[in-house]
Design a protein around this motif. Structure first.
Motif, short mmCIF file in Angstrom:
data_model
loop_
_atom_site.label_atom_id
_atom_site.label_comp_id
_atom_site.label_asym_id
_atom_site.label_seq_id
_atom_site.Cartn_x
_atom_site.Cartn_y
_atom_site.Cartn_z
N SER A 30 34.95 41.97 30.94
CA SER A 30 35.14 40.33 30.93
C SER A 30 36.52 39.99 31.13
CB SER A 30 34.60 39.88 29.82
OG SER A 30 35.32 40.10 28.75
N SER A 31 37.49 41.01 31.14
CA SER A 31 39.07 40.46 31.37
C SER A 31 39.34 40.62 32.62
CB SER A 31 39.82 41.27 30.49
OG SER A 31 39.78 42.83 30.88
N TYR A 32 38.63 40.90 33.73
CA TYR A 32 38.80 41.31 35.12
C TYR A 32 38.30 40.14 35.93
CZ TYR A 32 40.18 45.98 33.68
OH TYR A 32 40.63 47.06 33.12
N THR A 33 39.24 39.74 36.95
CA THR A 33 38.76 39.04 38.03
C THR A 33 37.95 40.13 38.78
OG1 THR A 33 40.29 37.28 38.19
CG2 THR A 33 39.36 38.14 40.45
N MET A 34 36.82 39.97 39.36
CA MET A 34 36.06 41.04 40.10
C MET A 34 35.96 40.18 41.73
SD MET A 34 35.56 43.30 37.98
CE MET A 34 34.34 44.09 39.22
N GLY A 35 35.87 41.51 42.64
CA GLY A 35 35.64 40.92 44.02
C GLY A 35 34.71 42.24 44.52
N TRP A 36 34.13 41.24 45.76
CA TRP A 36 33.49 42.30 46.65
C TRP A 36 34.05 42.15 47.98
CZ3 TRP A 36 29.35 45.51 45.57
CH2 TRP A 36 28.67 45.36 44.54
N PHE A 37 34.44 43.44 48.53
CA PHE A 37 34.95 43.56 49.85
C PHE A 37 33.94 44.22 50.79
CE2 PHE A 37 39.34 42.35 49.35
CZ PHE A 37 39.21 42.07 47.67
N ALA A 50 34.56 36.53 45.36
CA ALA A 50 35.24 36.80 44.32
C ALA A 50 34.89 35.96 43.27
CB ALA A 50 36.88 36.78 44.49
N VAL A 51 35.19 36.20 42.01
CA VAL A 51 34.83 35.47 40.87
C VAL A 51 35.71 35.81 39.68
CG1 VAL A 51 33.21 37.32 39.87
CG2 VAL A 51 32.74 34.87 39.31
N THR A 52 36.19 34.77 39.21
CA THR A 52 37.05 34.69 37.78
C THR A 52 36.43 35.68 36.65
OG1 THR A 52 36.64 32.42 37.19
CG2 THR A 52 38.53 33.02 38.69
N TRP A 53 37.24 35.88 35.61
CA TRP A 53 36.51 36.64 34.41
C TRP A 53 35.33 35.90 33.65
CZ3 TRP A 53 36.52 34.79 29.46
CH2 TRP A 53 37.38 33.19 29.35
N SER A 54 35.54 34.42 33.90
CA SER A 54 34.53 33.68 33.12
C SER A 54 33.35 33.26 34.09
CB SER A 54 35.02 32.39 32.62
OG SER A 54 35.44 31.67 33.61
N ALA A 98 38.12 45.63 40.86
CA ALA A 98 38.26 44.65 39.69
C ALA A 98 40.05 44.51 39.76
CB ALA A 98 38.30 45.37 38.41
N SER A 99 40.46 43.37 39.26
CA SER A 99 41.76 42.90 39.39
C SER A 99 42.31 42.35 37.93
CB SER A 99 41.99 41.72 40.31
OG SER A 99 43.51 41.30 39.80
N THR A 100 43.29 43.13 37.44
CA THR A 100 43.64 42.87 36.08
C THR A 100 44.70 41.55 35.94
OG1 THR A 100 45.79 44.06 36.42
CG2 THR A 100 43.85 45.11 35.39
N THR A 101 44.72 41.11 37.08
CA THR A 101 45.58 39.78 37.22
C THR A 101 44.43 38.45 37.44
OG1 THR A 101 47.21 40.84 38.66
CG2 THR A 101 47.29 38.33 38.66
N ARG A 102 44.77 37.39 36.39
CA ARG A 102 43.77 36.42 36.30
C ARG A 102 44.08 35.54 37.49
NH1 ARG A 102 41.77 35.13 31.12
NH2 ARG A 102 41.37 37.21 30.10
N MET A 109 45.57 44.07 47.97
CA MET A 109 46.73 44.69 47.14
C MET A 109 46.54 43.93 45.54
SD MET A 109 49.88 42.35 48.17
CE MET A 109 50.95 42.88 46.80
N TRP A 110 45.82 43.17 45.26
CA TRP A 110 45.62 42.58 43.92
C TRP A 110 44.64 43.44 43.05
CZ3 TRP A 110 49.59 39.65 41.97
CH2 TRP A 110 50.15 38.98 43.01
N TYR A 111 44.09 44.19 43.62
CA TYR A 111 42.84 44.77 43.06
C TYR A 111 43.46 46.43 42.69
CZ TYR A 111 40.09 40.70 44.17
OH TYR A 111 39.64 39.48 44.00
N ASN A 112 42.96 46.56 41.32
CA ASN A 112 43.58 47.80 40.83
C ASN A 112 42.59 48.89 40.77
OD1 ASN A 112 44.14 45.18 39.02
ND2 ASN A 112 46.17 46.46 38.92
N TYR A 113 41.20 48.45 40.72
CA TYR A 113 40.20 49.33 40.52
C TYR A 113 39.04 49.21 41.81
CZ TYR A 113 42.48 50.15 36.18
OH TYR A 113 43.36 50.12 35.17
N TRP A 114 38.58 50.36 42.23
CA TRP A 114 37.58 50.19 43.52
C TRP A 114 36.52 51.09 42.85
CZ3 TRP A 114 38.34 46.79 47.40
CH2 TRP A 114 39.54 46.29 47.67
#
Length: 124
Positions: A30-37, A50-54, A98-102, A109-114
């Protein structure tokens, strides 16, 4: 660390639908911004949604607006991409990230995990 595993890809005819899932494990989802690429052969990886944590804010690439829907279930640690009215040009390997940056980000480049990716093939 976050581990991401995509599923739901496959072969579908043009006009059909698929639902991709991305299961997350590790740190609180729940703490991550998530995206599909997605990345098609010979092309750069591009942001699809992409979707924010909430789940309160979303982004869609113009090419998928009105056809794709991104959603997340934080209780199940799962991200989804509902894809309707699929076109041959949607053919690609789809990755969740997943991005740790809100915030909402389209640059990889903003996404930390794939995840490892799942193939989507749309036949004409």
């Amino acid at each position: 660390q976050v581990q991401l595993v995509e599923s739901g890809g496959g072969l579908v005819q043009a006009g059909g639908s698929l639902r991709l899932s991305c299961a997350a494990s590790g740190r609180p989802f729940s703490s991550y911004t998530m995206g599909w690429f997605r990345q098609a052969p010979g092309k750069e990886r591009e942001s699809v949604a992409a979707v924010t944590w909430s789940g309160g804010n979303t982004y869609y690439a113009d090419s998928v607006k009105g056809r794709f829907t991104i959603s997340r279930d934080n209780a199940k640690n799962t991200l989804y991409l509902e894809m309707n009215s699929l076109k041959p040009e949607d053919t690609a390997v789809y990755y969740c990230a997943a991005s740790t940056t809100r915030g909402i980000y389209t640059d990889p480049m903003w996404y930390n995990y794939w995840g490892q990716g799942t193939q989507v093939t749309v036949s004409s």
